[in-house]
Design a protein around this motif. Sequence first.
Motif, PDB file in Angstrom:
ATOM      1  N   GLU A   9      -7.858   4.259   4.135  1.00  0.00           N
ATOM      2  CA  GLU A   9      -7.119   4.704   5.588  1.00  0.00           C
ATOM      3  C   GLU A   9      -5.827   5.171   5.394  1.00  0.00           C
ATOM      4  O   GLU A   9      -5.186   5.966   5.925  1.00  0.00           O
ATOM      5  CB  GLU A   9      -7.789   3.680   6.591  1.00  0.00           C
ATOM      6  CG  GLU A   9      -7.130   4.076   7.999  1.00  0.00           C
ATOM      7  CD  GLU A   9      -7.448   2.779   9.015  1.00  0.00           C
ATOM      8  OE1 GLU A   9      -6.773   3.114  10.082  1.00  0.00           O
ATOM      9  OE2 GLU A   9      -8.140   1.855   8.507  1.00  0.00           O
ATOM     10  N   HIS A  40      -2.958  -5.563  10.317  1.00  0.00           N
ATOM     11  CA  HIS A  40      -3.139  -6.027   9.004  1.00  0.00           C
ATOM     12  C   HIS A  40      -2.042  -6.469   8.036  1.00  0.00           C
ATOM     13  O   HIS A  40      -2.322  -6.515   7.164  1.00  0.00           O
ATOM     14  CB  HIS A  40      -4.075  -4.909   8.419  1.00  0.00           C
ATOM     15  CG  HIS A  40      -5.612  -4.687   8.899  1.00  0.00           C
ATOM     16  ND1 HIS A  40      -6.354  -5.626   8.663  1.00  0.00           N
ATOM     17  CD2 HIS A  40      -6.262  -3.840   9.656  1.00  0.00           C
ATOM     18  CE1 HIS A  40      -7.711  -5.487   8.960  1.00  0.00           C
ATOM     19  NE2 HIS A  40      -7.344  -4.205   9.749  1.00  0.00           N
ATOM     20  N   ARG A  43      -5.140  -0.998  17.778  1.00  0.00           N
ATOM     21  CA  ARG A  43      -4.941   0.101  16.825  1.00  0.00           C
ATOM     22  C   ARG A  43      -5.126   1.371  16.579  1.00  0.00           C
ATOM     23  O   ARG A  43      -4.503   2.134  15.717  1.00  0.00           O
ATOM     24  CB  ARG A  43      -5.887  -0.654  15.446  1.00  0.00           C
ATOM     25  CG  ARG A  43      -5.906  -1.931  15.119  1.00  0.00           C
ATOM     26  CD  ARG A  43      -6.895  -2.279  13.813  1.00  0.00           C
ATOM     27  NE  ARG A  43      -6.480  -3.951  13.308  1.00  0.00           N
ATOM     28  CZ  ARG A  43      -7.415  -4.745  13.533  1.00  0.00           C
ATOM     29  NH1 ARG A  43      -8.689  -4.215  13.955  1.00  0.00           N
ATOM     30  NH2 ARG A  43      -7.419  -5.842  13.055  1.00  0.00           N
ATOM     31  N   ASN A  75      -5.993  -9.423   2.762  1.00  0.00           N
ATOM     32  CA  ASN A  75      -6.130  -7.862   2.647  1.00  0.00           C
ATOM     33  C   ASN A  75      -4.602  -7.425   2.699  1.00  0.00           C
ATOM     34  O   ASN A  75      -3.773  -8.420   3.170  1.00  0.00           O
ATOM     35  CB  ASN A  75      -6.687  -7.277   4.036  1.00  0.00           C
ATOM     36  CG  ASN A  75      -8.138  -7.512   3.768  1.00  0.00           C
ATOM     37  OD1 ASN A  75      -8.634  -7.256   3.018  1.00  0.00           O
ATOM     38  ND2 ASN A  75      -8.710  -7.279   5.246  1.00  0.00           N
ATOM     39  N   GLN A  85      -9.268  -0.439   3.764  1.00  0.00           N
ATOM     40  CA  GLN A  85      -7.910  -0.316   4.443  1.00  0.00           C
ATOM     41  C   GLN A  85      -7.019   0.596   3.516  1.00  0.00           C
ATOM     42  O   GLN A  85      -6.262   1.498   4.204  1.00  0.00           O
ATOM     43  CB  GLN A  85      -7.364  -1.545   4.515  1.00  0.00           C
ATOM     44  CG  GLN A  85      -6.121  -1.941   5.150  1.00  0.00           C
ATOM     45  CD  GLN A  85      -5.463  -3.309   5.129  1.00  0.00           C
ATOM     46  OE1 GLN A  85      -6.355  -4.229   5.291  1.00  0.00           O
ATOM     47  NE2 GLN A  85      -4.203  -3.492   4.869  1.00  0.00           N
ATOM     48  N   GLU A 132     -13.225  -4.662   2.077  1.00  0.00           N
ATOM     49  CA  GLU A 132     -12.417  -4.580   3.244  1.00  0.00           C
ATOM     50  C   GLU A 132     -11.061  -3.956   3.120  1.00  0.00           C
ATOM     51  O   GLU A 132     -10.561  -3.299   3.524  1.00  0.00           O
ATOM     52  CB  GLU A 132     -12.211  -6.105   4.014  1.00  0.00           C
ATOM     53  CG  GLU A 132     -13.197  -6.524   4.558  1.00  0.00           C
ATOM     54  CD  GLU A 132     -14.164  -7.435   3.739  1.00  0.00           C
ATOM     55  OE1 GLU A 132     -15.152  -8.061   4.228  1.00  0.00           O
ATOM     56  OE2 GLU A 132     -14.187  -7.438   2.606  1.00  0.00           O
ATOM     57  N   THR A 172       0.795  -1.204  -0.094  1.00  0.00           N
ATOM     58  CA  THR A 172       0.037  -0.055  -0.056  1.00  0.00           C
ATOM     59  C   THR A 172       0.804   1.398   0.093  1.00  0.00           C
ATOM     60  O   THR A 172       0.613   2.092  -0.897  1.00  0.00           O
ATOM     61  CB  THR A 172      -0.856  -0.109   1.231  1.00  0.00           C
ATOM     62  OG1 THR A 172      -1.805  -1.145   1.147  1.00  0.00           O
ATOM     63  CG2 THR A 172      -1.998   1.350   1.185  1.00  0.00           C
TER      64      THR A 172
END
Length: 590
Positions: free
Chosen positions: A105, A337, A266, A589, A102, A98, A67
């Motif tokens: 975010e 994650h 988290r 994910n 993620q 999902e 990411t």
Amino acid sequence: MSENPQNTHAENGASPAFADMALHPAVARSIVDLGYETPSAIQARTIPALLEGRDVIGLAQTGTGKTAAFALPTLSAMAELGRATGGPHALVLTPTRELALQVAEAFSSYAAHLPDFSVLPIYGGQSYGPQLAGLRRGAQVVVGTPGRVIDHLKKGSLQLSSLKHLVLDEADEMLKMGFQEDIEEIFAATGSERQVALFSATMPGSIHRITKKYLNDPVEVRVESTTTTGANIRQRYLTVVHSHKLDALTRVLEIEEYDGIIMFVRTKQATEELAEKLRARGFTASAINGDIPQQARERTVEQLRNGQIDILVATDVAARGLDVERIQLVVNYDIPHDTESYVHRIGRTGRAGRSGEAILFVTPRETHLLRQIEKATRQRVAKLEMPTVEQLTNSRVARFAGRITEARTGSDLTEVRQVIEDYIQTHDVPAEEVAAALAVLLLDGDSLTAEPLPEPKPRANRSERGPRSNAGMRTYRIAVGRNDRVQPGGIVGAIANEGGLTSAQIGAIDIRATHSLVDLPENLPESTLSKLSRTKIQGRTIDIRPDKGRPGRPYQKRSHDGGDRGRRSGRPGGRDVSRADAKKSFRRND
């Protein structure tokens, strides 16, 4: 795709620091805030290529930091060009909602210092209203599932002609789920100037065809996951529903004694909430997070170091660089994650050759994250059994008896002994009864006898699920099967994403030659059925409808014993797959 060797970035060579990359200062500042210093392998090789304007193919497993590999250079380019007009600056396609949430975010975190930045996740199952409003306001980054992106393109609510960056995250999963036509339609809707980054764990022929058709002389980056955890750290996991986490945690700590403990959650708010709840249950606990001043943070860490507190509740960012010899146990109260975060977390114990413990809490919906961790670290995480009622009761009784012994041997009992003797004579009651009454006062409402903690509903395999047509469920027929090369993950993904169902609402799947049977809630709204009827898997419309069994014969429930697998009314040849099996490929994910 070019076959030129220089277009492949090898894994060899030292990785540059984030500070050495040509990232925009506002993005670099966010990285510093988050505590990141050294990029992962995929980031070190992908970010420079994307900053140069090259198209990129990233071949890497989940949990390698993909990411940030595409988000950071995308945001840097946005910061240089200013706010886009006429549509979003960047579009990220993901296989699941999902993952879309993620990724969105993550973009928000990395863009903390970019003025007027907005990111919008769009996916099936959410009403169109908020998504339409976000698109009208001019979201700079849109993260979505292919089906819902196509819907907005057809409505005219999403314009891609001015798009600068297109990212396909987990492209192989999207193709397995039947989104190839949608992806090609999205490519066709983008302008010719857009930069493409495609990330995939594998390189099947379908991915190769897309890269050859739509990417311009791409750089190929191959990264193998080498993440490992210390052999001197015993790793265990406990499956528990979210609402019972605190009870499960305190029960484990009742039975197993540890010295210093660090617990990871988290969010900043969760650190304060969990620390307060632990203090209410008699533990000495404090929180550290990014909002706590450095001086206060250092003071709290020193209290953990010298034994004034036993439990530190922290976020990943706040705990970076933390090295306290006393930490014997790391608790992943919230499962991370990504695998790298897990490795960094449990690395807070077992330092300098010492042994350490790590416990991971996993809700039934998070089992796929546990599998990701095991795959990336190449280590099995052992199951931790919940302490039994008998173990807890015996432990509480022994601890209470120890308190009595400590008071007897460490205190002057002369004054209170006289009071007790007078009370026994005045009220003519046995000494045991007086002692029991005093024990009740001391316990202050607590019980020495433990109550059983409700068991989480298992995401069972097929042999454990019982009859297919459970109460509240109905079998539906969809018009794709083995002949269409459909996979269980594709069915689950299409129904969950496009029909707005949660994965927990999807039951067993029976894949047959020309069609498949899926258990879904029997009271599905007509609007959901209508939407699903138009959904495509492997390019074919699934045309969902309630199943009525073989023509001319009454419906018979399929047996789940070993002798009747995949049969319907005695007809062989079906492929019955549990929801848990289907999600091995669906619920991934980054």
